[in-house]
Design an enzyme around this catalytic site. Structure first.
Site, PDB file in Angstrom:
ATOM      1  N   ASN A 181       0.891  -1.216   0.204  1.00 52.55           N
ATOM      2  CA  ASN A 181      -0.021   0.226   0.016  1.00 52.55           C
ATOM      3  C   ASN A 181       0.857   1.324   0.091  1.00 52.55           C
ATOM      4  O   ASN A 181       0.456   2.282  -0.338  1.00 52.55           O
ATOM      5  CB  ASN A 181      -1.053   0.123   1.172  1.00 52.55           C
ATOM      6  CG  ASN A 181      -0.405  -0.278   2.462  1.00 52.55           C
ATOM      7  OD1 ASN A 181       1.005  -0.598   2.569  1.00 52.55           O
ATOM      8  ND2 ASN A 181      -1.097   0.131   3.521  1.00 52.55           N
ATOM      9  N   LYS A 204      12.600  -6.951   0.881  1.00 49.96           N
ATOM     10  CA  LYS A 204      11.691  -7.440  -0.221  1.00 49.96           C
ATOM     11  C   LYS A 204      10.528  -6.932  -0.223  1.00 49.96           C
ATOM     12  O   LYS A 204       9.638  -6.788   0.692  1.00 49.96           O
ATOM     13  CB  LYS A 204      11.499  -8.901   0.139  1.00 49.96           C
ATOM     14  CG  LYS A 204      10.736  -9.877  -0.665  1.00 49.96           C
ATOM     15  CD  LYS A 204      10.352 -11.137  -0.411  1.00 49.96           C
ATOM     16  CE  LYS A 204       8.876 -11.064   0.218  1.00 49.96           C
ATOM     17  NZ  LYS A 204       7.964 -10.374  -0.410  1.00 49.96           N
ATOM     18  N   GLY A 256       2.547  -5.949   7.279  1.00 54.49           N
ATOM     19  CA  GLY A 256       1.940  -6.662   6.329  1.00 54.49           C
ATOM     20  C   GLY A 256       0.753  -7.245   7.387  1.00 54.49           C
ATOM     21  O   GLY A 256       0.633  -6.683   8.383  1.00 54.49           O
ATOM     22  N   SER A 257      -0.034  -8.396   7.203  1.00 49.48           N
ATOM     23  CA  SER A 257      -1.098  -8.907   7.677  1.00 49.48           C
ATOM     24  C   SER A 257      -0.780  -9.479   8.925  1.00 49.48           C
ATOM     25  O   SER A 257       0.320 -10.038   9.180  1.00 49.48           O
ATOM     26  CB  SER A 257      -1.876  -9.801   6.724  1.00 49.48           C
ATOM     27  OG  SER A 257      -1.158 -10.887   6.384  1.00 49.48           O
ATOM     28  N   VAL A 258      -1.770  -9.700   9.889  1.00 47.13           N
ATOM     29  CA  VAL A 258      -1.466 -10.466  11.014  1.00 47.13           C
ATOM     30  C   VAL A 258      -0.990 -11.950  10.696  1.00 47.13           C
ATOM     31  O   VAL A 258      -0.152 -12.306  11.539  1.00 47.13           O
ATOM     32  CB  VAL A 258      -2.858 -10.314  12.018  1.00 47.13           C
ATOM     33  CG1 VAL A 258      -2.577 -11.155  13.372  1.00 47.13           C
ATOM     34  CG2 VAL A 258      -3.068  -8.929  12.229  1.00 47.13           C
ATOM     35  N   PRO A 259      -1.775 -12.520  10.005  1.00 49.73           N
ATOM     36  CA  PRO A 259      -1.338 -14.068   9.769  1.00 49.73           C
ATOM     37  C   PRO A 259       0.043 -14.224   9.188  1.00 49.73           C
ATOM     38  O   PRO A 259       0.895 -14.992   9.569  1.00 49.73           O
ATOM     39  CB  PRO A 259      -2.169 -14.483   8.803  1.00 49.73           C
ATOM     40  CG  PRO A 259      -3.611 -13.601   8.686  1.00 49.73           C
ATOM     41  CD  PRO A 259      -3.052 -12.391   9.137  1.00 49.73           C
ATOM     42  N   THR A 260       0.474 -13.403   8.175  1.00 48.00           N
ATOM     43  CA  THR A 260       2.021 -13.433   8.123  1.00 48.00           C
ATOM     44  C   THR A 260       2.904 -12.770   9.213  1.00 48.00           C
ATOM     45  O   THR A 260       3.775 -13.464   9.201  1.00 48.00           O
ATOM     46  CB  THR A 260       2.225 -12.515   6.725  1.00 48.00           C
ATOM     47  OG1 THR A 260       1.218 -12.751   5.721  1.00 48.00           O
ATOM     48  CG2 THR A 260       3.413 -12.753   6.151  1.00 48.00           C
ATOM     49  N   GLU A 278       4.732  -4.677  12.022  1.00 52.80           N
ATOM     50  CA  GLU A 278       3.744  -3.600  11.526  1.00 52.80           C
ATOM     51  C   GLU A 278       2.295  -4.336  10.892  1.00 52.80           C
ATOM     52  O   GLU A 278       2.569  -4.331   9.591  1.00 52.80           O
ATOM     53  CB  GLU A 278       4.141  -2.539  10.957  1.00 52.80           C
ATOM     54  CG  GLU A 278       5.414  -1.638  11.341  1.00 52.80           C
ATOM     55  CD  GLU A 278       5.046  -0.653  12.343  1.00 52.80           C
ATOM     56  OE1 GLU A 278       3.657  -0.704  12.775  1.00 52.80           O
ATOM     57  OE2 GLU A 278       5.624  -0.098  13.451  1.00 52.80           O
ATOM     58  N   GLU A 415     -10.815  -6.382   9.165  1.00 52.61           N
ATOM     59  CA  GLU A 415     -10.073  -5.405   8.294  1.00 52.61           C
ATOM     60  C   GLU A 415     -10.419  -5.540   6.838  1.00 52.61           C
ATOM     61  O   GLU A 415     -10.290  -6.717   6.324  1.00 52.61           O
ATOM     62  CB  GLU A 415      -8.367  -5.502   8.505  1.00 52.61           C
ATOM     63  CG  GLU A 415      -7.797  -4.569   7.688  1.00 52.61           C
ATOM     64  CD  GLU A 415      -6.192  -4.532   7.582  1.00 52.61           C
ATOM     65  OE1 GLU A 415      -6.012  -5.865   7.721  1.00 52.61           O
ATOM     66  OE2 GLU A 415      -5.521  -3.597   8.025  1.00 52.61           O
TER      67      GLU A 415
HETATM   68  N1  LIG Z   1       0.758  -1.522  10.496  1.00 55.51           N
HETATM   69  C1  LIG Z   1       1.435  -1.046   9.433  1.00 55.51           C
HETATM   70  O1  LIG Z   1       2.588  -0.088   9.430  1.00 55.51           O
HETATM   71  C2  LIG Z   1       1.152  -1.477   8.193  1.00 55.51           C
HETATM   72  C3  LIG Z   1       1.518  -0.962   7.068  1.00 55.51           C
HETATM   73  C4  LIG Z   1       0.942  -1.350   5.587  1.00 55.51           C
HETATM   74  C5  LIG Z   1       0.249  -2.385   5.735  1.00 55.51           C
HETATM   75  N2  LIG Z   1      -0.288  -2.965   6.774  1.00 55.51           N
HETATM   76  C6  LIG Z   1      -1.051  -4.394   6.607  1.00 55.51           C
HETATM   77  O2  LIG Z   1      -0.517  -5.085   5.755  1.00 55.51           O
HETATM   78  C7  LIG Z   1      -1.703  -5.759   5.029  1.00 55.51           C
HETATM   79  C8  LIG Z   1      -1.857  -5.852   3.706  1.00 55.51           C
HETATM   80  O3  LIG Z   1      -0.543  -5.961   3.195  1.00 55.51           O
HETATM   81  P1  LIG Z   1      -0.163  -7.369   2.509  1.00 55.51           P
HETATM   82  O4  LIG Z   1      -1.637  -7.948   1.670  1.00 55.51           O
HETATM   83  O5  LIG Z   1       1.110  -7.197   1.410  1.00 55.51           O
HETATM   84  O6  LIG Z   1       0.392  -8.259   3.580  1.00 55.51           O
HETATM   85  P2  LIG Z   1       1.019  -9.933   3.423  1.00 55.51           P
HETATM   86  O7  LIG Z   1       1.125  -9.995   4.990  1.00 55.51           O
HETATM   87  O8  LIG Z   1       0.163 -10.527   2.717  1.00 55.51           O
HETATM   88  O9  LIG Z   1       2.222  -9.622   2.760  1.00 55.51           O
HETATM   89  C9  LIG Z   1       3.144  -8.662   3.239  1.00 55.51           C
HETATM   90  C10 LIG Z   1       4.531  -9.136   2.928  1.00 55.51           C
HETATM   91  O10 LIG Z   1       4.793 -10.172   3.432  1.00 55.51           O
HETATM   92  C11 LIG Z   1       5.488 -11.035   2.472  1.00 55.51           C
HETATM   93  N3  LIG Z   1       4.960 -12.572   2.860  1.00 55.51           N
HETATM   94  C12 LIG Z   1       4.083 -13.209   2.558  1.00 55.51           C
HETATM   95  N4  LIG Z   1       3.855 -14.494   3.285  1.00 55.51           N
HETATM   96  C13 LIG Z   1       5.113 -14.440   3.664  1.00 55.51           C
HETATM   97  C14 LIG Z   1       5.958 -15.337   4.587  1.00 55.51           C
HETATM   98  N5  LIG Z   1       5.496 -16.575   4.885  1.00 55.51           N
HETATM   99  N6  LIG Z   1       7.089 -15.328   4.872  1.00 55.51           N
HETATM  100  C15 LIG Z   1       7.814 -14.041   4.578  1.00 55.51           C
HETATM  101  N7  LIG Z   1       7.140 -13.132   3.918  1.00 55.51           N
HETATM  102  C16 LIG Z   1       5.821 -13.476   3.325  1.00 55.51           C
HETATM  103  C17 LIG Z   1       4.705 -10.687   1.243  1.00 55.51           C
HETATM  104  O11 LIG Z   1       5.194 -11.162  -0.001  1.00 55.51           O
HETATM  105  C18 LIG Z   1       4.717  -9.193   1.270  1.00 55.51           C
HETATM  106  O12 LIG Z   1       5.938  -8.700   1.020  1.00 55.51           O
HETATM  107  C19 LIG Z   1      -2.817  -5.396   5.780  1.00 55.51           C
HETATM  108  O13 LIG Z   1      -3.189  -6.321   6.857  1.00 55.51           O
HETATM  109  C20 LIG Z   1      -2.269  -4.218   6.489  1.00 55.51           C
HETATM  110  O14 LIG Z   1      -3.069  -3.441   7.498  1.00 55.51           O
HETATM  111  C21 LIG Z   1       0.354  -2.746   8.124  1.00 55.51           C
HETATM  112  C1  LIG Z   2       0.806   7.396   5.862  1.00 57.04           C
HETATM  113  N1  LIG Z   2      -0.291   6.770   6.555  1.00 57.04           N
HETATM  114  C2  LIG Z   2      -1.368   7.283   5.858  1.00 57.04           C
HETATM  115  C3  LIG Z   2      -0.389   7.157   8.029  1.00 57.04           C
HETATM  116  C4  LIG Z   2      -0.176   5.628   6.377  1.00 57.04           C
HETATM  117  C5  LIG Z   2       0.998   4.518   7.078  1.00 57.04           C
HETATM  118  C6  LIG Z   2       1.237   3.336   6.538  1.00 57.04           C
HETATM  119  C7  LIG Z   2       0.181   2.443   6.746  1.00 57.04           C
HETATM  120  O1  LIG Z   2      -0.409   1.787   5.829  1.00 57.04           O
END
Ligand SMILES: NC(=O)c1ccc[n+]([C@@H]2O[C@H](COP(=O)([O-])OP(=O)(O)OC[C@H]3O[C@@H](n4cnc5c(N)ncnc54)[C@H](O)[C@@H]3O)[C@@H](O)[C@H]2O)c1
Ligand SMILES: C[N+](C)(C)CCCC=O
Length: 518
Positions: A181, A204, A256-260, A278, A415
């Site tokens: 994002n 990555k 990334g996401s919680v499960p990852t 994060e 989410e």
């Molecule tokens: N808290 C924050 O700062 C923040 C910022 C942006 C996005 N997010 C979260 O990220 C999610 C969306 O992003 P997404 O769809 O890319 O998330 P995702 O967890 O699917 O992937 C994130 C990254 O992890 C990698 N990945 C996937 N499986 C992996 C594994 N088993 N081992 C190592 N790496 C792996 C992916 O290739 C990608 O680069 C949403 O839940 C969003 O809230 C959080």
């Molecule tokens: C810059 N913002 C809008 C605070 C987003 C931070 C990264 C989260 O996805």
């Protein structure tokens, strides 16, 4: 304070020379022809691969790059390259590192229109927003350039003239794994403090958005980092796992996401690697009836519709005190109606497409469930087809506001990561706080009120790492950012991030004789 607080307004609207050049990048024309891996100071093709990925231009649905996912050998090459560079970089003084980071920030500023256009093409966010992301990115490097020279330990006097001191030292090779994002900004949020502390990095990006982080690698090289200090490998889960399991990696910073995130933590646990996570969120935004209504409406828009709603900290559960519910909802719907959806590279567009077909379908899946569970569609939530024929294959939808929501609905609990705001009425402070905190997430939260005491009382009670009073989604680099509960731990931005990319060594110095008990 605004999202664009340090972006001079003329810069956002008046094309400069660089911008004029990058105008040749129009929607539907870009095709990547360059290698997307970066190692040892140049773009390279990976030495091995585990399959292939395609990157899209979400506004047209076109494939802009087909690339190999880095295999175990390539990941190892990148890590070895980082290890060699670490030996040089970690010996430099903070001021020397600072100068290089400042130069990188300057180059980003110089190339900002090109970077923003590439981000827009690959991610789909409007060029207006992409420019803000790039602005935040170079500010991040400038900010950590300041901290590089300020890294210091403590001196402690001990009995008999003996003393101790602490050294704040880098960790070694750090891995950054990013989401799609904010591809360029997330990379800078990780690389800034990592490099300032004297670490090397292998990064990555998400396979959905592989393009702009390679520009960052080129910029670091041009700014003068040792070759191999910042490397890029491409791919998805398998490539990410090679990185997390590698014995020469000292730390993993993941967005990334919680499960990852949970898998990353598990892999890192095996070799006791520290992690920063994060993760996602389902943040509450609480609007009391004494709020300045216009600000509250604008705050709710900022909390829900930036980057097509694909923002981790979005305030998607909008709790509105019952006596202003009708007026607030009416004003929000009016604003949403006016959002200009379309070609994200056009100056007046404020909402582009969702990142890809899978994510678009996922959002529609949530909306279908919301309808079945009785949510009221006040506006939007439909597929959208812009008139421009080149955008017919794009992943567009109309931004959506859901009324008649209850806490038990899926759209309120999970989410969605799309442009969907759920509005929930509330009656009093105690009740709304209990409901706001009734989630396993804890990334962010916000409150709008004119009552200063209530504002501070409410944020103190919110179980969230990033709280906003009378605004939402501003993110100055000076302030630490990160989650509570399942939204993760560790912090990006602020001084706090320096602590997550360094370790403390204590040195105890004897000035007298050794008094042995034996
Ligand atoms: N808290 C924050 O700062 C923040 C910022 C942006 C996005 N997010 C979260 O990220 C999610 C969306 O992003 P997404 O769809 O890319 O998330 P995702 O967890 O699917 O992937 C994130 C990254 O992890 C990698 N990945 C996937 N499986 C992996 C594994 N088993 N081992 C190592 N790496 C792996 C992916 O290739 C990608 O680069 C949403 O839940 C969003 O809230 C959080
Ligand atoms: C810059 N913002 C809008 C605070 C987003 C931070 C990264 C989260 O996805």
């Amino acid at each position: 304070m605004s999202l664009l607080r340090s972006v001079p307004i003329f810069k956002l609207f008046v094309p400069n020379l660089q911008f004029a050049m990058s105008r040749s990048l129009t929607t539907g024309t870009f095709q990547n022809t360059l290698p997307l891996n970066y190692r040892g100071g140049s773009r390279v093709q990976p030495v091995d691969s585990v399959g292939e990925e395609k990157a899209y231009e979400p506004s047209t649905g076109r494939v802009i790059s087909t690339f190999a996912c880095s295999g175990e050998k390539e990941v190892n090459e990148a890590i070895q390259s980082a290890k060699s560079a670490f030996k040089i970089w970690s010996q430099k003084s903070g001021m020397e590192r600072s100068r290089v980071l400042l130069e990188a920030a300057r180059i980003i500023r110089e190339r900002s229109e090109e970077i923003a256009a590439m981000e827009t093409i690959n991610n789909g966010k409007s060029i207006f927003e992409a420019r803000v992301d790039v602005e935040i990115s170079w500010q991040t490097l400038e900010y950590y350039a300041g901290h590089a020279g300020a890294m210091a330990g403590q001196h402690v006097q001990l009995p008999g003239g003996s003393f101790g001191y602490t050294r704040r030292e880098p960790l070694g090779v750090c891995v950054g794994i990013g989401a799609w994002n904010y591809p360029f900004q997330i990379a800078c949020w990780k690389a800034g403090p990592a490099l300032a502390c004297g670490n090397a990095m292998v990064y990555k990006p998400s396979p959905f958005t592989p393009v702009t982080v390679v520009l960052l690698a080129e910029i670091f090289a041009e700014a003068g980092v040792p070759p191999g200090l910042f490397n890029v490998v491409q791919g998805g889960a398998t490539t990410g796992e090679f990185l997390c399991k590698h014995p020469d990696v000292a730390k993993v910073s993941f967005t990334g996401s919680v499960p990852t995130g949970s898998k990353i933590m598990e892999m890192a646990a095996k070799s006791i690697k520290p992690v920063t996570l994060e993760l996602g969120g389902k943040s509450p935004l609480i609007i009391f009836s004494d709020s300045d209504l216009e600000n509250a409406v604008n705050g709710a828009m900022m909390a829900n519709f930036l980057t097509q709603g694909q923002v981790c900290c979005n305030g998607t559960r909008v709790f509105v005190q019952r006596d202003i519910l009708e007026k607030f909802t009416e004003e929000v719907v009016k604003k949403v109606k006016k959002i200009k959806i379309g070609d994200p590279l056009l100056e007046d567009t404020r909402m582009g497409p969702i990142v890809n077909r899978i994510q678009l379908d996922r959002v529609f899946g949530f909306l279908k469930t919301a309808r079945e569970q009785g949510a009221k569609f006040l506006i939007g939530g439909e597929p959208y087809s812009p008139e421009d024929p080149k955008l017919k294959g794009g992943f567009f939808m109309t931004p959506c506001v859901l009324g008649g929501c209850t806490d038990a609905m899926t759209c309120v609990k999970e989410e969605i990561f799309g442009p969907v705001m759920s509005i929930l009425p509330f009656d009093n402070e105690e009740e709304v706080l209990e409901r706001a905190n009734a989630t396993t997430y804890g990334l962010a939260g916000g409150v709008f009120t004119r009552d200063i005491q209530r504002a501070h009382r409410v944020v103190a009670a919110l179980q969230a790492g990033m709280c906003f009073i009378n605004n939402y989604n501003v993110s100055p680099v000076e302030l630490p950012f990160g989650g509570y509960k399942k939204s993760g731990f560790g912090r990006e931005n602020g001084w706090a991030a320096m602590e997550h990319y360094s370790q403390l060594k204590t040195v105890c110095v004897e000035m007298g004789n050794v008094e042995s008990v034996f």
